[in-house]
Design a protein around this motif. Structure first.
Motif, PDB file in Angstrom:
ATOM      1  N   ASP A 404       0.811  -2.981  -0.901  1.00  0.00           N
ATOM      2  CA  ASP A 404       0.701  -2.117  -0.321  1.00  0.00           C
ATOM      3  C   ASP A 404       2.021  -1.374  -0.770  1.00  0.00           C
ATOM      4  N   THR A 407       4.515  -1.334   2.473  1.00  0.00           N
ATOM      5  CA  THR A 407       5.877  -2.821   3.170  1.00  0.00           C
ATOM      6  C   THR A 407       5.842  -3.185   1.833  1.00  0.00           C
ATOM      7  N   GLU A 409       4.032  -5.869   0.757  1.00  0.00           N
ATOM      8  CA  GLU A 409       3.551  -7.232   0.877  1.00  0.00           C
ATOM      9  C   GLU A 409       1.984  -7.130   0.155  1.00  0.00           C
TER      10      GLU A 409
END
Ligand code: AMP
Length: 426
Positions: A404, A407, A409
């Motif tokens: 992502d 973010t 992540e």
């Protein structure tokens, strides 16, 4: 480089060199608004017979006398690049006999127009218009709807601070009466008029009313105030239009000096201006044209329409930060390391592109064996929301690494679950 675009024309490139994205957003916003108002798209040819515009716009108008790009085709026919959209739409309406099936029809168009004017800020030789025509009705509600539609388009494009100015020219007879009166009044003051207006006085005295020359403006404003020229019918029509606009809460100013340059206008005429535009301050304009359909050989039917200038809207949008029309496209990028991963990525890319998506999507990858770092930079540049990273490890496990970009992540996702996981994250 040996070649340049023709004077007064411009290429429209993708960002950052150009702003095609903005125009696409404007077109898509317009299509939505037109649909809500029940207007359907018409696309007429870029070339038309010259006589269509001479007959409709008028022989003595600026467009016809000096602004049309015209040429003879191989069959010696006089052809022009269309300078405006109304006459072609009325031609198309009559040519397809639409008046015989359902006389009242509402159309819109989006496309290029051509006028051989002196190029300057906001004035091009190829420019673009978004326009609407409600054909087949003389009712005052239509005038109001057309103006409401124009305002709805500008509002949806987040353009603030525009001004709508309205006038009524009356019917054909009122217009003729007004021309005669103007000729008589202005003839006495001829010396105060510019050379263009001296000629206009003879051929098209209404045009003196909207001359931009300071001396003509001052003079016309001093003598024109008290001229009453509308017949009872036209006065009643205008009152109803204004009452409808009041009901719709549309703000407007009455301006007796709006005449519009084209012959076909009757009754309600209007202009939309914007203070951010400088000397070429018209964002758009329009009005009623109750004689055009019959003048072109059709039945006696009323009609009304408008055209907005796309380039002018873009000038205002850029100054108002409305330029950031929502770009709701979701970009997914596939980054690969090694030949096997590239092959896998290529297949995945194609299946994602061909998949069913409710949102607007864009999928891309690198074919040039760039480093992972360079691919991530490219993904960033494209505004990717998610990046699917594939290397030898991932292939061995039948997975991709999904990152992502907001973010940062990361998670492993099985090949078969990629599309479903993306859907859950966008
Ligand atoms: P008109 O048919 O002249 O009233 O034009 C309607 C709208 O089209 C104007 O209000 C402008 O926004 C736009 N427009 C007209 N001529 C040009 C031009 N030469 N270059 C750019 N925009 C134009």
């Amino acid at each position: 480089m040996n070649y340049k675009s023709v004077k007064g024309t411009a290429d429209i490139l993708p960002a950052p060199a150009g702003s095609i994205e903005l125009r696409q957003a404007m077109e898509s916003i317009s299509q939505d608004v037109f649909q809500r108002f029940g207007y359907r798209e018409v696309r007429t040819p870029i070339i038309e017979e010259r006589s269509l515009f001479v007959k409709s716009i008028g022989e003595e108008t600026d467009i016809v006398t000096k602004e049309m790009f015209s040429f003879k085709d191989r069959g010696e026919r006089e052809i022009v690049l269309r300078p405006e959209g109304t006459a072609p739409i009325v031609r198309a309406y009559l040519e397809a006999n639409l008046h015989k099936t359902d006389a009242f029809q509402k159309f819109y168009y989006i496309g290029p127009m051509f006028r051989a004017e002196r190029p300057q800020a906001g004035r091009m030789r190829q420019f673009h218009q978004i326009g609407a025509e409600a054909i087949g009705s003389g009712l005052p509600e239509i005038d109001a709807e057309i103006i409401r539609l124009l305002a709805a388009l500008l509002d949806a494009m987040k353009i603030r601070g525009y001004k709508i100015r309205i006038n009524n020219l009356g019917c054909k007879d009122d217009k003729a009466g007004l021309s005669k009166t103007l000729r008589t009044i202005l003839d006495k003051e001829k010396n105060a008029l510019c050379d263009d207006c001296k000629k206009r006085l003879d051929k098209n005295p209404l045009r003196v009313l909207d001359c931009k020359n300071e001396s003509c403006r001052t003079m016309v404003r001093s003598v024109f105030k008290s001229v009453k020229f509308l017949c009872e019918n036209c006065e009643g029509h205008f009152k109803k239009v204004l009452a409808c606009l009041d009901d719709l809460n549309i703000k407007y100013e009455l301006d007796p000096f709006i005449v519009r340059g084209l012959d076909y206008y009757t009754q309600t005429v209007f202009e939309v201006t914007h203070p951010e535009l400088g000397s070429q301050d018209a964002l758009g304009a329009g009005g009623r044209y109750d004689n055009l359909i019959s003048d072109m050989g059709g039945p006696e039917l009323g009609a009304a329409g408008f055209a907005l200038g796309v380039e002018r809207i873009l000038i205002v949008a850029a100054k108002q930060e409305a330029a950031a029309y929502p770009d709701d496209k979701k970009v997914i990028y596939i980054a690969t390391m090694g030949e096997a991963a590239k092959k896998k990525g290529f297949g995945l890319l194609d299946s994602l592109r061909g998949g069913k998506w409710e949102k607007k999507m864009s999928f891309d990858m690198d074919y040039e064996n760039k480093s992972l770092k360079a691919q991530m930079r490219e993904a960033d540049k494209l505004g990717a929301k998610l990046v699917l990273i594939i290397g030898d490890d991932e292939i061995a496990k039948g997975e991709v690494m999904l990152r992502d970009m907001m973010t940062k992540e990361q998670q492993s996702v099985k090949f078969d679950d990629v599309a479903r996981t993306i859907k859950g994250k966008i």
